[in-house]
Design a protein around this motif. Structure first.
Motif, PDB file in Angstrom:
ATOM      1  N   GLY A   1      -3.137  -3.147   4.781  1.00 46.98           N
ATOM      2  CA  GLY A   1      -3.669  -3.249   6.138  1.00 46.98           C
ATOM      3  C   GLY A   1      -5.153  -3.559   6.095  1.00 46.98           C
TER       4      GLY A   1
ATOM      5  N   GLY B   1       3.734   1.476  12.320  1.00 50.75           N
ATOM      6  CA  GLY B   1       2.665   0.740  11.643  1.00 50.75           C
ATOM      7  C   GLY B   1       2.954   0.606  10.151  1.00 50.75           C
ATOM      8  N   HIS B   2       3.542   1.649   9.568  1.00 52.57           N
ATOM      9  CA  HIS B   2       3.838   1.595   8.134  1.00 52.57           C
ATOM     10  C   HIS B   2       4.832   0.494   7.794  1.00 52.57           C
TER      11      HIS B   2
ATOM     12  N   ALA C   1       0.861  -1.193   0.000  1.00 49.94           N
ATOM     13  CA  ALA C   1       0.000   0.000   0.000  1.00 49.94           C
ATOM     14  C   ALA C   1       0.891   1.235   0.000  1.00 49.94           C
TER      15      ALA C   1
ATOM     16  N   MET D   1       4.730  -2.513   8.592  1.00 49.20           N
ATOM     17  CA  MET D   1       4.107  -3.829   8.400  1.00 49.20           C
ATOM     18  C   MET D   1       4.053  -4.257   6.933  1.00 49.20           C
TER      19      MET D   1
ATOM     20  N   MET E   1      -3.308  -4.448  12.678  1.00 48.64           N
ATOM     21  CA  MET E   1      -2.716  -3.162  13.066  1.00 48.64           C
ATOM     22  C   MET E   1      -1.672  -3.361  14.161  1.00 48.64           C
TER      23      MET E   1
ATOM     24  N   LEU F   1      -5.169   3.663  -6.229  1.00 48.61           N
ATOM     25  CA  LEU F   1      -5.215   2.241  -6.597  1.00 48.61           C
ATOM     26  C   LEU F   1      -4.555   2.001  -7.960  1.00 48.61           C
TER      27      LEU F   1
ATOM     28  N   TRP G   1      -8.688   7.853  -4.029  1.00 48.64           N
ATOM     29  CA  TRP G   1      -8.509   6.399  -4.047  1.00 48.64           C
ATOM     30  C   TRP G   1      -8.421   5.829  -5.467  1.00 48.64           C
TER      31      TRP G   1
ATOM     32  N   ASP H   1       1.364   8.041  -1.655  1.00 48.62           N
ATOM     33  CA  ASP H   1       0.043   8.506  -2.072  1.00 48.62           C
ATOM     34  C   ASP H   1      -0.015   9.993  -1.722  1.00 48.62           C
TER      35      ASP H   1
ATOM     36  N   ILE I   1      -7.775  -0.935   4.970  1.00 51.12           N
ATOM     37  CA  ILE I   1      -7.979  -0.510   3.575  1.00 51.12           C
ATOM     38  C   ILE I   1      -8.265  -1.695   2.653  1.00 51.12           C
TER      39      ILE I   1
ATOM     40  N   HIS J   1      -3.059  -7.476   6.568  1.00 48.47           N
ATOM     41  CA  HIS J   1      -2.456  -7.628   7.899  1.00 48.47           C
ATOM     42  C   HIS J   1      -3.213  -6.810   8.935  1.00 48.47           C
TER      43      HIS J   1
HETATM   44  N1  MSP Z   1      -2.854   5.930   1.078  1.00 49.44           N
HETATM   45  C1  MSP Z   1      -3.605   4.830   1.553  1.00 49.44           C
HETATM   46  C2  MSP Z   1      -3.207   3.553   0.821  1.00 49.44           C
HETATM   47  C3  MSP Z   1      -3.403   3.585  -0.657  1.00 49.44           C
HETATM   48  S1  MSP Z   1      -2.949   2.074  -1.389  1.00 49.44           S
HETATM   49  C4  MSP Z   1      -3.461   2.217  -2.956  1.00 49.44           C
HETATM   50  C5  MSP Z   1      -3.377   4.638   3.049  1.00 49.44           C
HETATM   51  N2  MSP Z   1      -2.289   5.192   3.569  1.00 49.44           N
HETATM   52  S2  MSP Z   1      -1.861   5.052   5.109  1.00 49.44           S
HETATM   53  O1  MSP Z   1      -0.674   5.824   5.252  1.00 49.44           O
HETATM   54  O2  MSP Z   1      -2.950   5.390   5.963  1.00 49.44           O
HETATM   55  O3  MSP Z   1      -1.548   3.539   5.332  1.00 49.44           O
HETATM   56  C6  MSP Z   1      -0.558   2.872   4.553  1.00 49.44           C
HETATM   57  C7  MSP Z   1      -0.433   1.415   4.979  1.00 49.44           C
HETATM   58  O4  MSP Z   1       0.023   1.384   6.332  1.00 49.44           O
HETATM   59  C8  MSP Z   1      -1.776   0.671   4.967  1.00 49.44           C
HETATM   60  O5  MSP Z   1      -1.592  -0.670   4.556  1.00 49.44           O
HETATM   61  C9  MSP Z   1      -2.205   0.699   6.416  1.00 49.44           C
HETATM   62  O6  MSP Z   1      -3.029  -0.368   6.785  1.00 49.44           O
HETATM   63  C10 MSP Z   1      -0.846   0.584   7.088  1.00 49.44           C
HETATM   64  N3  MSP Z   1      -0.891   1.071   8.451  1.00 49.44           N
HETATM   65  C11 MSP Z   1      -1.103   2.342   8.897  1.00 49.44           C
HETATM   66  N4  MSP Z   1      -1.103   2.326  10.253  1.00 49.44           N
HETATM   67  C12 MSP Z   1      -0.881   1.065  10.702  1.00 49.44           C
HETATM   68  C13 MSP Z   1      -0.716   0.466  11.952  1.00 49.44           C
HETATM   69  N5  MSP Z   1      -0.790   1.135  13.089  1.00 49.44           N
HETATM   70  N6  MSP Z   1      -0.437  -0.856  11.970  1.00 49.44           N
HETATM   71  C14 MSP Z   1      -0.297  -1.617  10.818  1.00 49.44           C
HETATM   72  N7  MSP Z   1      -0.458  -1.064   9.637  1.00 49.44           N
HETATM   73  C15 MSP Z   1      -0.790   0.247   9.543  1.00 49.44           C
HETATM   74  O7  MSP Z   1      -4.175   3.957   3.664  1.00 49.44           O
END
Ligand code: MSP
Length: 471
Positions: free
Chosen positions: A255, A20-21, A9, A23, A286, A229, A225, A49, A258, A284
Protein backbone atom coordinates in the motif's frame (compact mmCIF):
# COMPACT_ATOMS: atom_id res chain seq x y z
CA UNK A 1 10.28 -21.05 -18.39
CA UNK A 2 10.73 -17.81 -16.46
CA UNK A 3 10.80 -18.11 -12.67
CA UNK A 4 9.01 -15.30 -10.93
CA UNK A 5 8.74 -14.30 -7.29
CA UNK A 6 5.82 -12.13 -6.17
CA UNK A 7 5.26 -10.75 -2.67
CA UNK A 8 2.50 -9.10 -0.63
CA UNK A 9 2.78 -6.92 2.47
CA UNK A 10 2.28 -8.94 5.65
CA UNK A 11 -0.54 -7.46 7.75
CA UNK A 12 -0.29 -6.77 11.47
CA UNK A 13 -2.35 -9.26 13.40
CA UNK A 14 -3.77 -6.74 15.89
CA UNK A 15 -7.28 -7.36 14.61
CA UNK A 16 -9.26 -9.20 11.97
CA UNK A 17 -8.81 -8.54 8.23
CA UNK A 18 -10.82 -5.73 6.61
CA UNK A 19 -11.53 -5.07 2.93
CA UNK A 20 -8.47 -2.83 2.58
CA UNK A 21 -6.27 -5.86 3.20
CA UNK A 22 -7.77 -7.50 0.13
CA UNK A 23 -5.99 -5.03 -2.17
CA UNK A 24 -2.52 -6.54 -1.91
CA UNK A 25 -3.94 -10.02 -2.36
CA UNK A 26 -6.23 -9.23 -5.30
CA UNK A 27 -3.52 -7.39 -7.22
CA UNK A 28 -0.75 -9.90 -6.53
CA UNK A 29 -3.04 -12.84 -7.24
CA UNK A 30 -4.13 -11.37 -10.58
CA UNK A 31 -0.52 -10.83 -11.56
CA UNK A 32 0.45 -14.34 -10.42
CA UNK A 33 -2.37 -15.91 -12.43
CA UNK A 34 -1.46 -13.84 -15.48
CA UNK A 35 2.19 -14.89 -15.22
CA UNK A 36 1.24 -18.55 -14.92
CA UNK A 37 -1.07 -18.19 -17.91
CA UNK A 38 1.79 -16.91 -20.07
CA UNK A 39 3.99 -19.77 -18.93
CA UNK A 40 5.99 -18.50 -15.94
CA UNK A 41 6.65 -20.53 -12.83
CA UNK A 42 5.49 -18.44 -9.89
CA UNK A 43 6.48 -18.36 -6.24
CA UNK A 44 4.02 -16.23 -4.31
CA UNK A 45 4.56 -15.28 -0.65
CA UNK A 46 1.94 -14.18 1.88
CA UNK A 47 2.14 -13.98 5.66
CA UNK A 48 1.52 -12.16 8.90
CA UNK A 49 3.49 -9.51 10.80
CA UNK A 50 3.24 -10.53 14.44
CA UNK A 51 5.74 -8.48 16.44
CA UNK A 52 5.78 -4.97 17.85
CA UNK A 53 4.16 -3.00 20.61
CA UNK A 54 0.89 -2.45 18.80
CA UNK A 55 0.18 -6.18 18.93
CA UNK A 56 1.65 -6.70 22.38
CA UNK A 57 -0.49 -3.93 23.88
CA UNK A 58 -3.67 -5.14 22.16
CA UNK A 59 -3.22 -8.67 23.55
CA UNK A 60 -2.56 -7.20 26.99
CA UNK A 61 -5.68 -5.06 26.79
CA UNK A 62 -7.71 -8.18 25.98
CA UNK A 63 -6.02 -10.14 28.76
CA UNK A 64 -4.88 -12.86 26.34
CA UNK A 65 -1.35 -14.33 26.19
CA UNK A 66 0.40 -12.68 23.22
CA UNK A 67 1.23 -16.04 21.57
CA UNK A 68 -2.41 -17.12 21.69
CA UNK A 69 -3.59 -13.78 20.40
CA UNK A 70 -1.27 -13.70 17.38
CA UNK A 71 -1.96 -17.33 16.52
CA UNK A 72 -5.71 -16.78 16.53
CA UNK A 73 -5.49 -13.67 14.37
CA UNK A 74 -2.94 -15.17 11.98
CA UNK A 75 -5.47 -17.97 11.43
CA UNK A 76 -8.12 -15.38 10.51
CA UNK A 77 -5.84 -13.90 7.86
CA UNK A 78 -4.99 -17.32 6.51
CA UNK A 79 -8.68 -18.13 6.38
CA UNK A 80 -9.41 -14.84 4.64
CA UNK A 81 -6.88 -15.36 1.87
CA UNK A 82 -8.14 -18.86 1.28
CA UNK A 83 -11.73 -17.53 1.07
CA UNK A 84 -10.37 -15.04 -1.48
CA UNK A 85 -8.88 -18.00 -3.39
CA UNK A 86 -5.45 -16.35 -3.44
CA UNK A 87 -3.00 -18.59 -5.30
CA UNK A 88 -0.06 -18.08 -2.89
CA UNK A 89 2.59 -20.76 -2.57
CA UNK A 90 4.31 -19.83 0.72
CA UNK A 91 2.99 -18.46 3.99
CA UNK A 92 5.25 -16.96 6.65
CA UNK A 93 4.55 -15.88 10.22
CA UNK A 94 7.17 -13.58 11.69
CA UNK A 95 6.96 -15.52 14.96
CA UNK A 96 8.19 -18.68 13.18
CA UNK A 97 11.38 -19.77 14.97
CA UNK A 98 13.18 -20.19 11.61
CA UNK A 99 12.32 -16.63 10.62
CA UNK A 100 13.55 -15.23 13.93
CA UNK A 101 16.84 -17.09 13.71
CA UNK A 102 17.36 -15.98 10.11
CA UNK A 103 16.66 -12.36 11.07
CA UNK A 104 19.38 -12.51 13.69
CA UNK A 105 21.79 -13.80 11.10
CA UNK A 106 20.79 -10.98 8.76
CA UNK A 107 21.48 -8.49 11.56
CA UNK A 108 24.96 -9.96 12.04
CA UNK A 109 25.65 -9.62 8.35
CA UNK A 110 24.64 -5.95 8.45
CA UNK A 111 26.82 -5.22 11.47
CA UNK A 112 29.27 -2.89 9.72
CA UNK A 113 26.35 -0.55 8.92
CA UNK A 114 24.90 -0.60 12.46
CA UNK A 115 25.91 1.63 15.42
CA UNK A 116 24.62 2.32 18.92
CA UNK A 117 23.43 5.85 19.78
CA UNK A 118 21.10 7.79 22.04
CA UNK A 119 17.70 8.59 20.66
CA UNK A 120 15.41 11.37 21.66
CA UNK A 121 12.29 11.92 19.60
CA UNK A 122 8.73 11.17 18.67
CA UNK A 123 7.21 7.78 17.94
CA UNK A 124 3.80 6.55 16.75
CA UNK A 125 2.90 3.03 17.88
CA UNK A 126 0.13 2.91 15.23
CA UNK A 127 2.66 3.38 12.41
CA UNK A 128 5.44 1.69 14.42
CA UNK A 129 7.77 4.49 13.31
CA UNK A 130 9.69 7.50 14.54
CA UNK A 131 8.74 10.88 13.12
CA UNK A 132 10.90 13.96 12.79
CA UNK A 133 10.39 17.05 14.95
CA UNK A 134 9.12 18.84 11.82
CA UNK A 135 6.54 16.13 11.04
CA UNK A 136 5.40 16.10 14.67
CA UNK A 137 4.92 19.87 14.63
CA UNK A 138 3.12 19.86 11.30
CA UNK A 139 0.67 17.28 12.66
CA UNK A 140 0.24 19.19 15.96
CA UNK A 141 1.66 16.29 17.94
CA UNK A 142 -1.00 13.80 16.81
CA UNK A 143 -0.58 11.07 14.16
CA UNK A 144 -3.13 11.87 11.41
CA UNK A 145 -3.46 8.20 10.46
CA UNK A 146 -4.08 6.87 13.95
CA UNK A 147 -5.42 9.91 15.81
CA UNK A 148 -3.00 9.18 18.63
CA UNK A 149 -0.54 11.64 20.21
CA UNK A 150 3.10 10.88 19.37
CA UNK A 151 5.09 9.49 22.30
CA UNK A 152 8.34 11.12 23.37
CA UNK A 153 11.10 8.52 23.52
CA UNK A 154 14.52 8.85 25.08
CA UNK A 155 16.55 5.72 24.84
CA UNK A 156 19.64 4.03 23.52
CA UNK A 157 19.02 2.31 20.19
CA UNK A 158 20.91 0.66 17.39
CA UNK A 159 20.93 2.66 14.19
CA UNK A 160 21.17 1.53 10.60
CA UNK A 161 23.35 3.75 8.49
CA UNK A 162 21.03 4.53 5.58
CA UNK A 163 23.59 7.12 4.48
CA UNK A 164 25.89 4.26 3.37
CA UNK A 165 23.38 3.39 0.62
CA UNK A 166 21.53 6.59 -0.24
CA UNK A 167 23.35 7.30 -3.46
CA UNK A 168 23.00 3.76 -4.72
CA UNK A 169 19.25 3.68 -3.89
CA UNK A 170 18.72 7.04 -5.56
CA UNK A 171 20.41 5.74 -8.70
CA UNK A 172 18.41 2.51 -8.69
CA UNK A 173 15.09 4.33 -8.38
CA UNK A 174 15.98 7.01 -10.86
CA UNK A 175 17.23 4.62 -13.51
CA UNK A 176 14.29 2.23 -13.10
CA UNK A 177 16.53 -0.61 -11.90
CA UNK A 178 14.06 -0.72 -9.00
CA UNK A 179 10.93 0.57 -10.67
CA UNK A 180 8.41 2.36 -8.47
CA UNK A 181 4.83 2.39 -9.67
CA UNK A 182 2.93 4.62 -10.09
CA UNK A 183 5.44 7.17 -11.35
CA UNK A 184 4.21 10.05 -9.16
CA UNK A 185 5.09 8.05 -6.04
CA UNK A 186 8.64 7.69 -7.33
CA UNK A 187 9.07 11.46 -7.12
CA UNK A 188 7.72 11.52 -3.56
CA UNK A 189 10.13 8.77 -2.54
CA UNK A 190 13.15 10.46 -4.09
CA UNK A 191 12.33 13.57 -2.07
CA UNK A 192 11.93 11.52 1.13
CA UNK A 193 15.17 9.69 0.47
CA UNK A 194 17.05 12.95 0.20
CA UNK A 195 15.96 13.93 3.73
CA UNK A 196 16.15 10.42 5.19
CA UNK A 197 18.19 10.20 8.40
CA UNK A 198 19.74 6.95 9.64
CA UNK A 199 17.01 4.78 11.15
CA UNK A 200 16.73 3.46 14.64
CA UNK A 201 16.37 -0.31 14.32
CA UNK A 202 16.04 -1.53 17.90
CA UNK A 203 14.27 -0.71 21.15
CA UNK A 204 15.37 -1.47 24.71
CA UNK A 205 13.80 -4.73 25.85
CA UNK A 206 12.17 -2.81 28.72
CA UNK A 207 10.20 -0.80 26.11
CA UNK A 208 9.53 -3.53 23.58
CA UNK A 209 9.26 -7.03 24.89
CA UNK A 210 7.55 -8.63 21.90
CA UNK A 211 10.09 -8.90 19.11
CA UNK A 212 13.19 -10.65 17.81
CA UNK A 213 16.12 -10.27 20.26
CA UNK A 214 19.12 -8.39 18.87
CA UNK A 215 21.91 -10.96 18.56
CA UNK A 216 24.72 -10.61 21.09
CA UNK A 217 22.91 -7.89 23.07
CA UNK A 218 20.24 -9.12 25.43
CA UNK A 219 19.12 -5.65 26.36
CA UNK A 220 17.71 -4.84 22.89
CA UNK A 221 14.95 -6.11 20.63
CA UNK A 222 14.73 -5.52 16.86
CA UNK A 223 12.49 -2.81 15.49
CA UNK A 224 9.45 -4.55 14.04
CA UNK A 225 9.97 -3.24 10.50
CA UNK A 226 13.42 -4.83 10.23
CA UNK A 227 12.08 -8.25 11.06
CA UNK A 228 8.97 -7.68 8.94
CA UNK A 229 10.83 -6.65 5.77
CA UNK A 230 13.22 -9.56 6.14
CA UNK A 231 10.28 -11.96 5.68
CA UNK A 232 10.52 -11.57 1.89
CA UNK A 233 13.86 -13.38 1.90
CA UNK A 234 13.73 -15.51 5.06
CA UNK A 235 10.70 -17.27 3.55
CA UNK A 236 12.97 -18.26 0.66
CA UNK A 237 15.48 -19.69 3.12
CA UNK A 238 17.96 -16.79 3.32
CA UNK A 239 20.67 -16.83 4.60
CA UNK A 240 20.80 -20.63 4.99
CA UNK A 241 19.99 -21.24 1.36
CA UNK A 242 20.98 -19.82 -2.01
CA UNK A 243 17.93 -17.77 -3.05
CA UNK A 244 19.11 -16.68 -6.48
CA UNK A 245 16.59 -18.99 -8.14
CA UNK A 246 13.80 -16.61 -6.97
CA UNK A 247 15.42 -13.42 -5.80
CA UNK A 248 15.23 -10.57 -6.88
CA UNK A 249 11.44 -10.43 -6.71
CA UNK A 250 9.72 -9.58 -9.96
CA UNK A 251 7.06 -7.54 -8.15
CA UNK A 252 6.38 -6.52 -4.56
CA UNK A 253 2.85 -5.29 -3.83
CA UNK A 254 2.39 -2.76 -1.01
CA UNK A 255 0.00 0.00 0.00
CA UNK A 256 1.08 3.61 -0.55
CA UNK A 257 1.24 4.10 3.25
CA UNK A 258 4.13 1.66 3.58
CA UNK A 259 5.97 2.37 0.34
CA UNK A 260 8.59 4.46 2.18
CA UNK A 261 9.74 1.40 4.18
CA UNK A 262 9.96 -0.69 1.01
CA UNK A 263 11.66 1.96 -1.10
CA UNK A 264 14.24 3.18 1.43
CA UNK A 265 14.92 0.83 4.35
CA UNK A 266 14.34 -2.39 2.39
CA UNK A 267 16.79 -1.61 -0.46
CA UNK A 268 19.33 -0.44 2.14
CA UNK A 269 19.07 -3.83 3.88
CA UNK A 270 19.40 -5.68 0.58
CA UNK A 271 22.42 -3.62 -0.48
CA UNK A 272 23.99 -4.23 2.94
CA UNK A 273 23.58 -7.96 2.30
CA UNK A 274 24.92 -7.68 -1.26
CA UNK A 275 21.62 -8.85 -2.66
CA UNK A 276 19.99 -7.41 -5.78
CA UNK A 277 17.03 -5.02 -5.50
CA UNK A 278 13.44 -5.99 -6.37
CA UNK A 279 12.50 -5.25 -9.98
CA UNK A 280 9.21 -3.45 -9.30
CA UNK A 281 7.52 -1.97 -6.24
CA UNK A 282 3.83 -1.67 -7.00
CA UNK A 283 2.18 0.73 -4.62
CA UNK A 284 -1.61 0.71 -4.55
CA UNK A 285 -4.00 3.30 -3.12
CA UNK A 286 -6.31 3.01 -0.15
CA UNK A 287 -9.82 1.62 -0.15
CA UNK A 288 -12.10 4.17 1.47
CA UNK A 289 -15.63 3.70 2.77
CA UNK A 290 -18.01 6.47 1.71
CA UNK A 291 -15.06 8.74 0.97
CA UNK A 292 -13.48 8.27 4.39
CA UNK A 293 -10.68 6.18 5.80
CA UNK A 294 -12.21 3.08 7.37
CA UNK A 295 -11.99 3.12 11.11
CA UNK A 296 -13.65 1.36 14.00
CA UNK A 297 -14.29 4.67 15.77
CA UNK A 298 -16.13 6.18 12.77
CA UNK A 299 -17.98 2.87 12.53
CA UNK A 300 -17.58 2.59 8.74
CA UNK A 301 -15.44 -0.56 8.56
CA UNK A 302 -16.68 -2.85 5.80
CA UNK A 303 -16.45 -6.51 6.75
CA UNK A 304 -14.80 -8.50 3.95
CA UNK A 305 -16.88 -11.62 4.58
CA UNK A 306 -20.06 -9.61 4.21
CA UNK A 307 -18.93 -8.46 0.76
CA UNK A 308 -17.81 -11.97 -0.19
CA UNK A 309 -21.04 -13.54 0.95
CA UNK A 310 -23.28 -11.05 -0.85
CA UNK A 311 -22.56 -12.20 -4.42
CA UNK A 312 -19.63 -14.59 -4.13
CA UNK A 313 -15.96 -14.50 -4.98
CA UNK A 314 -16.13 -13.34 -8.60
CA UNK A 315 -18.20 -10.29 -7.69
CA UNK A 316 -15.63 -9.40 -5.02
CA UNK A 317 -12.75 -9.73 -7.48
CA UNK A 318 -14.70 -7.89 -10.16
CA UNK A 319 -15.31 -4.86 -7.96
CA UNK A 320 -11.85 -4.70 -6.41
CA UNK A 321 -9.99 -5.13 -9.67
CA UNK A 322 -12.13 -3.04 -11.99
CA UNK A 323 -13.81 -0.38 -9.88
CA UNK A 324 -11.12 0.15 -7.27
CA UNK A 325 -8.32 2.05 -9.00
CA UNK A 326 -5.07 0.10 -9.10
CA UNK A 327 -3.04 3.10 -7.97
CA UNK A 328 -5.27 5.86 -6.58
CA UNK A 329 -7.53 5.86 -3.51
CA UNK A 330 -11.03 4.61 -4.29
CA UNK A 331 -14.32 4.33 -2.56
CA UNK A 332 -16.23 1.21 -1.63
CA UNK A 333 -19.96 1.76 -1.29
CA UNK A 334 -22.65 -0.89 -1.25
CA UNK A 335 -24.56 0.97 -3.99
CA UNK A 336 -21.58 0.95 -6.33
CA UNK A 337 -20.97 -2.69 -5.55
CA UNK A 338 -24.58 -3.67 -6.27
CA UNK A 339 -24.63 -1.62 -9.50
CA UNK A 340 -21.44 -3.21 -10.73
CA UNK A 341 -22.79 -6.67 -9.98
CA UNK A 342 -26.25 -6.24 -11.51
CA UNK A 343 -25.50 -3.93 -14.44
CA UNK A 344 -22.16 -5.28 -15.50
CA UNK A 345 -21.39 -8.77 -14.26
CA UNK A 346 -24.93 -10.09 -14.49
CA UNK A 347 -26.13 -8.06 -17.51
CA UNK A 348 -23.00 -7.96 -19.65
CA UNK A 349 -21.23 -11.23 -18.93
CA UNK A 350 -23.84 -13.47 -17.26
CA UNK A 351 -26.47 -12.75 -19.91
CA UNK A 352 -23.98 -13.14 -22.73
CA UNK A 353 -23.08 -16.65 -21.60
CA UNK A 354 -26.73 -17.56 -21.13
CA UNK A 355 -27.75 -16.16 -24.53
CA UNK A 356 -24.95 -17.75 -26.51
CA UNK A 357 -25.23 -21.15 -24.81
CA UNK A 358 -29.02 -21.21 -25.26
CA UNK A 359 -28.71 -20.37 -28.97
CA UNK A 360 -25.97 -22.98 -29.40
CA UNK A 361 -28.10 -25.62 -27.66
CA UNK A 362 -31.22 -24.86 -29.68
CA UNK A 363 -29.35 -25.02 -32.96
CA UNK A 364 -26.99 -27.92 -32.21
CA UNK A 365 -23.88 -25.81 -32.69
CA UNK A 366 -20.64 -27.75 -32.35
CA UNK A 367 -17.18 -26.31 -31.96
CA UNK A 368 -13.79 -27.54 -33.02
CA UNK A 369 -10.79 -26.98 -30.77
CA UNK A 370 -10.36 -23.32 -29.86
CA UNK A 371 -6.96 -21.91 -28.86
CA UNK A 372 -7.25 -18.16 -28.46
CA UNK A 373 -4.19 -15.89 -28.43
CA UNK A 374 -3.86 -13.08 -25.95
CA UNK A 375 -3.97 -9.66 -27.68
CA UNK A 376 -0.67 -7.76 -27.47
CA UNK A 377 -2.44 -4.65 -26.12
CA UNK A 378 -3.84 -6.62 -23.19
CA UNK A 379 -0.44 -8.19 -22.42
CA UNK A 380 1.23 -4.81 -22.49
CA UNK A 381 -1.24 -3.44 -19.93
CA UNK A 382 -0.82 -6.49 -17.69
CA UNK A 383 2.98 -6.36 -17.98
CA UNK A 384 2.82 -2.72 -16.88
CA UNK A 385 0.57 -3.55 -13.90
CA UNK A 386 -2.27 -1.46 -15.40
CA UNK A 387 -4.81 -3.98 -14.21
CA UNK A 388 -7.88 -1.69 -14.34
CA UNK A 389 -7.11 -0.82 -17.93
CA UNK A 390 -6.53 -4.43 -18.96
CA UNK A 391 -9.83 -5.35 -17.31
CA UNK A 392 -11.59 -2.48 -19.16
CA UNK A 393 -10.03 -3.64 -22.41
CA UNK A 394 -11.45 -7.15 -21.91
CA UNK A 395 -14.81 -5.81 -20.78
CA UNK A 396 -15.20 -3.67 -23.90
CA UNK A 397 -14.86 -6.91 -25.85
CA UNK A 398 -17.62 -8.47 -23.72
CA UNK A 399 -19.88 -5.57 -24.61
CA UNK A 400 -18.74 -5.81 -28.24
CA UNK A 401 -19.91 -9.43 -28.47
CA UNK A 402 -23.29 -8.47 -27.01
CA UNK A 403 -23.63 -5.75 -29.66
CA UNK A 404 -22.64 -8.16 -32.40
CA UNK A 405 -25.34 -10.63 -31.34
CA UNK A 406 -27.91 -7.83 -31.51
CA UNK A 407 -26.71 -6.80 -34.98
CA UNK A 408 -26.31 -10.25 -36.51
CA UNK A 409 -29.48 -11.68 -34.93
CA UNK A 410 -28.54 -15.38 -35.13
CA UNK A 411 -32.13 -16.32 -34.11
CA UNK A 412 -33.34 -14.80 -37.39
CA UNK A 413 -30.82 -16.88 -39.33
CA UNK A 414 -32.24 -19.95 -37.55
CA UNK A 415 -35.79 -18.89 -38.30
CA UNK A 416 -34.96 -18.41 -41.98
CA UNK A 417 -33.27 -21.81 -42.18
CA UNK A 418 -29.85 -20.29 -43.05
CA UNK A 419 -28.05 -23.11 -41.25
CA UNK A 420 -24.57 -22.64 -42.66
CA UNK A 421 -24.54 -18.90 -42.03
CA UNK A 422 -25.90 -19.51 -38.54
CA UNK A 423 -23.11 -22.01 -37.75
CA UNK A 424 -20.40 -19.61 -38.96
CA UNK A 425 -21.90 -16.67 -37.06
CA UNK A 426 -22.30 -18.65 -33.81
CA UNK A 427 -18.82 -20.15 -33.95
CA UNK A 428 -17.29 -16.70 -34.54
CA UNK A 429 -19.17 -15.32 -31.53
CA UNK A 430 -18.13 -18.18 -29.27
CA UNK A 431 -14.50 -17.91 -30.41
CA UNK A 432 -14.59 -14.25 -29.44
CA UNK A 433 -16.04 -15.17 -26.08
CA UNK A 434 -13.22 -17.68 -25.53
CA UNK A 435 -10.68 -14.99 -26.26
CA UNK A 436 -12.28 -12.62 -23.74
CA UNK A 437 -12.63 -15.43 -21.27
CA UNK A 438 -8.90 -16.03 -21.42
CA UNK A 439 -8.19 -12.35 -20.78
CA UNK A 440 -10.53 -12.48 -17.79
CA UNK A 441 -8.95 -15.61 -16.28
CA UNK A 442 -6.51 -13.78 -13.97
CA UNK A 443 -9.33 -11.55 -12.72
CA UNK A 444 -12.25 -13.95 -12.40
CA UNK A 445 -10.74 -17.40 -11.98
CA UNK A 446 -13.90 -19.26 -10.97
CA UNK A 447 -16.36 -17.69 -13.42
CA UNK A 448 -14.01 -18.16 -16.37
CA UNK A 449 -13.56 -21.83 -15.46
CA UNK A 450 -17.35 -22.26 -15.45
CA UNK A 451 -17.67 -20.51 -18.82
CA UNK A 452 -15.10 -22.84 -20.33
CA UNK A 453 -17.02 -25.86 -19.03
CA UNK A 454 -20.28 -24.59 -20.56
CA UNK A 455 -18.86 -24.33 -24.07
CA UNK A 456 -16.46 -27.27 -23.94
CA UNK A 457 -19.28 -29.68 -23.10
CA UNK A 458 -20.96 -31.50 -25.98
CA UNK A 459 -23.69 -30.69 -26.61
CA UNK A 460 -23.42 -27.12 -25.36
CA UNK A 461 -26.01 -26.27 -22.69
CA UNK A 462 -26.54 -23.09 -20.65
CA UNK A 463 -25.74 -23.29 -16.93
CA UNK A 464 -28.79 -24.39 -14.93
CA UNK A 465 -28.25 -21.53 -12.50
CA UNK A 466 -27.18 -18.30 -14.25
CA UNK A 467 -23.55 -17.39 -13.54
CA UNK A 468 -24.57 -14.20 -11.77
CA UNK A 469 -28.16 -14.42 -10.54
CA UNK A 470 -29.76 -10.98 -10.16
CA UNK A 471 -30.29 -9.79 -6.60
N1 MSP B 1 2.71 -4.98 8.85
C1 MSP B 1 2.85 -3.92 7.93
C2 MSP B 1 3.40 -4.44 6.60
C3 MSP B 1 4.73 -5.09 6.68
S1 MSP B 1 5.28 -5.61 5.11
C4 MSP B 1 6.85 -6.08 5.37
C5 MSP B 1 1.50 -3.25 7.68
N2 MSP B 1 0.41 -3.95 8.00
S2 MSP B 1 -1.09 -3.43 7.76
O1 MSP B 1 -1.93 -4.46 8.28
O2 MSP B 1 -1.25 -2.13 8.31
O3 MSP B 1 -1.26 -3.31 6.22
C6 MSP B 1 -1.06 -4.44 5.37
C7 MSP B 1 -1.32 -4.07 3.91
O4 MSP B 1 -2.69 -3.69 3.78
C8 MSP B 1 -0.50 -2.85 3.46
O5 MSP B 1 -0.10 -3.00 2.11
C9 MSP B 1 -1.48 -1.71 3.56
O6 MSP B 1 -1.22 -0.65 2.69
C10 MSP B 1 -2.76 -2.43 3.17
N3 MSP B 1 -3.93 -1.73 3.65
C11 MSP B 1 -4.34 -1.52 4.93
N4 MSP B 1 -5.47 -0.77 4.91
C12 MSP B 1 -5.82 -0.50 3.62
C13 MSP B 1 -6.88 0.15 3.00
N5 MSP B 1 -7.87 0.73 3.66
N6 MSP B 1 -6.89 0.16 1.64
C14 MSP B 1 -5.91 -0.46 0.88
N7 MSP B 1 -4.90 -1.07 1.46
C15 MSP B 1 -4.80 -1.07 2.81
O7 MSP B 1 1.49 -2.15 7.17
Amino acid sequence: MEKIYITTAIPYVNGAPHIGHAMDYCLADTYARYQRMIGSEVKFQAGTDEHGNKIYLKAKELGVPTETYVTENAEKFKQFISELNVSYTDFIRTTDAEHERRCQEIWRRLKEHIYLAKYEGWYCTGCERFVTEKECQENHGVCPDHQKPYEKLEEENYYFRISDFKERIFEAINSGEMLILPDFRKKEILKLLEDSPDVSISRPRSQLAWGVPVPDDDSQVMYVWIDALANYITVLGYPDEDISEWWPAKAQFVGKDILRFHAIIWPAILLGLNLPLPQVLVSHGMVLADGQKMSKSIGNVVEPMEVLNRHGLDAFHYFFLRHIDTFADSDFTWDKFEDAYNNELANDLGNLVQRLATLAQKNNITLGEINPNLPAEYCELMDNFEFNKAFDFAWEKVQGINRKIDEEKPWMLAKNGETEKLGTCMRALIIELFSVNQMLEPFLPTATEKIKTVFEKEPIAPPEVPLFPKS
